[in-house]
Design a protein around this motif. Sequence first.
Motif, PDB file in Angstrom:
ATOM      1  N   GLU A 120       4.352  -7.776  -9.156  1.00 25.89           N
ATOM      2  CA  GLU A 120       3.203  -6.905  -8.899  1.00 25.89           C
ATOM      3  C   GLU A 120       3.578  -6.052  -7.704  1.00 25.89           C
ATOM      4  OE1 GLU A 120       1.306  -7.736  -5.932  1.00 25.89           O
ATOM      5  OE2 GLU A 120       1.315  -9.921  -5.805  1.00 25.89           O
ATOM      6  N   THR A 121       3.256  -4.767  -7.777  1.00 28.85           N
ATOM      7  CA  THR A 121       3.682  -3.866  -6.709  1.00 28.85           C
ATOM      8  C   THR A 121       2.826  -2.605  -6.661  1.00 28.85           C
ATOM      9  OG1 THR A 121       5.603  -2.674  -5.809  1.00 28.85           O
ATOM     10  CG2 THR A 121       5.380  -2.698  -8.209  1.00 28.85           C
ATOM     11  N   ASN A 122       2.856  -1.934  -5.510  1.00 32.44           N
ATOM     12  CA  ASN A 122       2.278  -0.579  -5.436  1.00 32.44           C
ATOM     13  C   ASN A 122       3.361   0.406  -4.994  1.00 32.44           C
ATOM     14  OD1 ASN A 122       2.546  -1.284  -2.785  1.00 32.44           O
ATOM     15  ND2 ASN A 122       0.359  -1.255  -2.298  1.00 32.44           N
ATOM     16  N   LEU A 123       4.618  -0.058  -5.051  1.00 32.09           N
ATOM     17  CA  LEU A 123       5.756   0.778  -4.645  1.00 32.09           C
ATOM     18  C   LEU A 123       6.605   1.118  -5.865  1.00 32.09           C
ATOM     19  CD1 LEU A 123       6.804  -1.299  -1.491  1.00 32.09           C
ATOM     20  CD2 LEU A 123       5.478   0.833  -1.519  1.00 32.09           C
ATOM     21  N   LEU A 124       6.824   2.406  -6.072  1.00 34.85           N
ATOM     22  CA  LEU A 124       7.554   2.875  -7.249  1.00 34.85           C
ATOM     23  C   LEU A 124       8.998   2.356  -7.252  1.00 34.85           C
ATOM     24  CD1 LEU A 124       7.026   4.489  -9.739  1.00 34.85           C
ATOM     25  CD2 LEU A 124       7.735   6.560  -8.555  1.00 34.85           C
ATOM     26  N   GLU A 125       9.628   2.359  -6.071  1.00 32.94           N
ATOM     27  CA  GLU A 125      11.028   1.925  -5.960  1.00 32.94           C
ATOM     28  C   GLU A 125      11.188   0.468  -6.418  1.00 32.94           C
ATOM     29  OE1 GLU A 125      14.017   1.776  -2.277  1.00 32.94           O
ATOM     30  OE2 GLU A 125      12.698   3.527  -2.294  1.00 32.94           O
ATOM     31  N   GLY A 170      -1.991   7.542  -9.676  1.00 32.29           N
ATOM     32  CA  GLY A 170      -3.426   7.688  -9.946  1.00 32.29           C
ATOM     33  C   GLY A 170      -3.730   8.601 -11.114  1.00 32.29           C
ATOM     34  N   ASN A 171      -2.682   9.163 -11.747  1.00 34.91           N
ATOM     35  CA  ASN A 171      -2.904  10.112 -12.850  1.00 34.91           C
ATOM     36  C   ASN A 171      -3.406   9.430 -14.120  1.00 34.91           C
ATOM     37  OD1 ASN A 171      -2.115  12.192 -11.276  1.00 34.91           O
ATOM     38  ND2 ASN A 171      -0.022  12.319 -12.062  1.00 34.91           N
ATOM     39  N   SER A 172      -2.917   8.194 -14.389  1.00 36.48           N
ATOM     40  CA  SER A 172      -3.270   7.540 -15.663  1.00 36.48           C
ATOM     41  C   SER A 172      -4.648   6.908 -15.624  1.00 36.48           C
ATOM     42  CB  SER A 172      -2.259   6.451 -16.001  1.00 36.48           C
ATOM     43  OG  SER A 172      -1.035   7.019 -16.334  1.00 36.48           O
ATOM     44  N   PHE A 173      -4.889   6.044 -14.637  1.00 36.14           N
ATOM     45  CA  PHE A 173      -6.120   5.249 -14.638  1.00 36.14           C
ATOM     46  C   PHE A 173      -6.845   5.305 -13.299  1.00 36.14           C
ATOM     47  CE2 PHE A 173      -3.197   3.200 -17.685  1.00 36.14           C
ATOM     48  CZ  PHE A 173      -3.923   3.426 -18.845  1.00 36.14           C
ATOM     49  N   GLY A 174      -6.590   6.349 -12.503  1.00 35.96           N
ATOM     50  CA  GLY A 174      -7.276   6.483 -11.213  1.00 35.96           C
ATOM     51  C   GLY A 174      -7.007   5.277 -10.330  1.00 35.96           C
ATOM     52  N   GLU A 175      -8.057   4.837  -9.633  1.00 35.86           N
ATOM     53  CA  GLU A 175      -7.942   3.704  -8.696  1.00 35.86           C
ATOM     54  C   GLU A 175      -7.445   2.429  -9.365  1.00 35.86           C
ATOM     55  OE1 GLU A 175      -8.569   3.160  -5.198  1.00 35.86           O
ATOM     56  OE2 GLU A 175      -8.082   5.272  -5.425  1.00 35.86           O
ATOM     57  N   ALA A 176      -7.811   2.235 -10.650  1.00 32.44           N
ATOM     58  CA  ALA A 176      -7.458   0.985 -11.351  1.00 32.44           C
ATOM     59  C   ALA A 176      -5.953   0.799 -11.477  1.00 32.44           C
ATOM     60  CB  ALA A 176      -8.103   0.960 -12.738  1.00 32.44           C
ATOM     61  N   GLY A 177      -5.191   1.915 -11.360  1.00 30.71           N
ATOM     62  CA  GLY A 177      -3.746   1.816 -11.566  1.00 30.71           C
ATOM     63  C   GLY A 177      -2.902   1.971 -10.317  1.00 30.71           C
ATOM     64  N   THR A 178      -3.526   1.986  -9.138  1.00 24.65           N
ATOM     65  CA  THR A 178      -2.731   2.223  -7.928  1.00 24.65           C
ATOM     66  C   THR A 178      -1.937   0.993  -7.476  1.00 24.65           C
ATOM     67  OG1 THR A 178      -4.748   1.923  -6.635  1.00 24.65           O
ATOM     68  CG2 THR A 178      -4.076   4.182  -7.059  1.00 24.65           C
ATOM     69  N   SER A 179      -2.188  -0.152  -8.108  1.00 24.36           N
ATOM     70  CA  SER A 179      -1.267  -1.284  -8.051  1.00 24.36           C
ATOM     71  C   SER A 179      -0.999  -1.678  -9.499  1.00 24.36           C
ATOM     72  CB  SER A 179      -1.891  -2.471  -7.313  1.00 24.36           C
ATOM     73  OG  SER A 179      -1.948  -2.213  -5.936  1.00 24.36           O
ATOM     74  N   ILE A 180       0.220  -2.148  -9.761  1.00 25.59           N
ATOM     75  CA  ILE A 180       0.576  -2.427 -11.158  1.00 25.59           C
ATOM     76  C   ILE A 180       1.287  -3.777 -11.285  1.00 25.59           C
ATOM     77  CG2 ILE A 180       0.751   0.010 -11.849  1.00 25.59           C
ATOM     78  CD1 ILE A 180       3.836  -0.299 -11.644  1.00 25.59           C
ATOM     79  N   VAL A 181       1.330  -4.245 -12.523  1.00 22.44           N
ATOM     80  CA  VAL A 181       2.150  -5.398 -12.893  1.00 22.44           C
ATOM     81  C   VAL A 181       3.180  -4.894 -13.899  1.00 22.44           C
ATOM     82  CG1 VAL A 181       2.166  -7.602 -14.142  1.00 22.44           C
ATOM     83  CG2 VAL A 181       0.322  -7.119 -12.528  1.00 22.44           C
ATOM     84  N   VAL A 182       4.448  -5.232 -13.653  1.00 27.08           N
ATOM     85  CA  VAL A 182       5.507  -4.955 -14.635  1.00 27.08           C
ATOM     86  C   VAL A 182       6.011  -6.313 -15.114  1.00 27.08           C
ATOM     87  CG1 VAL A 182       7.738  -3.865 -15.059  1.00 27.08           C
ATOM     88  CG2 VAL A 182       6.171  -2.869 -13.364  1.00 27.08           C
ATOM     89  N   GLU A 183       6.099  -6.498 -16.425  1.00 23.32           N
ATOM     90  CA  GLU A 183       6.537  -7.810 -16.912  1.00 23.32           C
ATOM     91  C   GLU A 183       7.402  -7.706 -18.152  1.00 23.32           C
ATOM     92  OE1 GLU A 183       2.759  -9.860 -17.361  1.00 23.32           O
ATOM     93  OE2 GLU A 183       2.697  -9.401 -19.479  1.00 23.32           O
TER      94      GLU A 183
END
Length: 422
Positions: A120-125, A170-183
């Motif tokens: 889980e991250t909010n950093l693109l790198e 924030g382009n896809s889902f606004g505030e809901a997407g500013t942190s993500i899970v990649v799995e």
Amino acid sequence: MDVLIIGSGGREYSIGLALKKDEKVEKIYFAPGNGATDELGENLNISDFNALADFVEANGVDLTIVGPEAPLVEGIVDVFKARGLTIFGPTAKAAQLEGSKIFMKNFLARHNVPTARYIETNLLEEAYKFINTLEAPIVVKADGLCGGKGVIIAQSRDEAKKAAGEMLSGNSFGEAGTSIVVEEFLDGYELSVFAICDGKDYVVLPAAQDHKRLLNNDEGPNTGGMGAYAPTPLVNDEIYAKLDERVIKPTLKGMEEEGMPFTGVLFIGVMVVKGEPIILEYNVRFGDPECEELMPLLKSPASELFYKAAVGDLKSAKIEFYDKYAVGVVMASKDYPYKSSEPAEIIVDDIHHPDLEGNAHISYAGVSRGEDGKLYATGGRVLVCVGLGDSIAEAQKRAYMLVGQVHFAGKQCRTDIAYQAL
């Protein structure tokens, strides 16, 4: 007993339909309900949680059942409980299991519940770095509530990186997407398993399988669900036992230990990989359209299941299900899921076929009542035609017979619901 149902979809209509057949239930209210729920009870135009609690107090409503996730995450249960009112659903804190995918994944990791490898991250790198360690397809999820649309299954690393970038900006889902899970992507078959919980004890409902894609053979875009069936023969006693021991018990124990005992519906999205159940996600309410198939399979009074769970007394409940199958086919509006469609009048032919009487019904969802008193299709997923039978094939046949009796301009539906089982 008088009951208030919060919500407006096919799920809430189905719960209302089950309660309508319950001898203990006198009056049903819906807030806000839809154009057809007024046939089952009374629609209320009240959305404020305190105002709803005032109504419940003033009218002696014995039980409130919350259908959708948003009011649960926003704390409707906390408002009602603070006033000593009986309500079915998790507190805002417990509803984080759905409200935050990051919370949910970290909870699974803390309590050793099997799930896919993730960060889980909010950093693109950081996201890019992890994506480079995975083979495609790759799953990218927005952290917050996105109405069932916040999960992207990317078919390449580049596509995964693009999805992560669009979410984090924030382009896809606004505030809901500013942190993500990649799995990592899990390759197996998917199940929907529902446990009704009272904080300590639970009842597992027959496992269902839904069909997310718009078109036959699971092609086309993802939707909120185009149909479902239950119980699925893809679950055996061994998988149920593994879910009990590895998933449900540690989850309820963990929620209690962390000071947020879980009451309500625990919706477990399961991927079965080589006979092992791995958890994709938790939701904190019934799936829609799975609820439409599960409610008619419930043999015990619906009020007993919901009320005893709400007051922490599931232990004393005797919950039984019919030894039958249910198949539900969603009928959607012309432009679903791309855009809203023009309202269209719904016409249902009189049912004369003995096969359908008592073995099939409609659960209404995206419908409104016109000033002329007629019912109009005004939402994306308009209604669900549900068929019951002694086999999946029989239930499917009845569901599609009923589909043939329903008419509105631009109607669309899949013609292969339950194909995995058949």
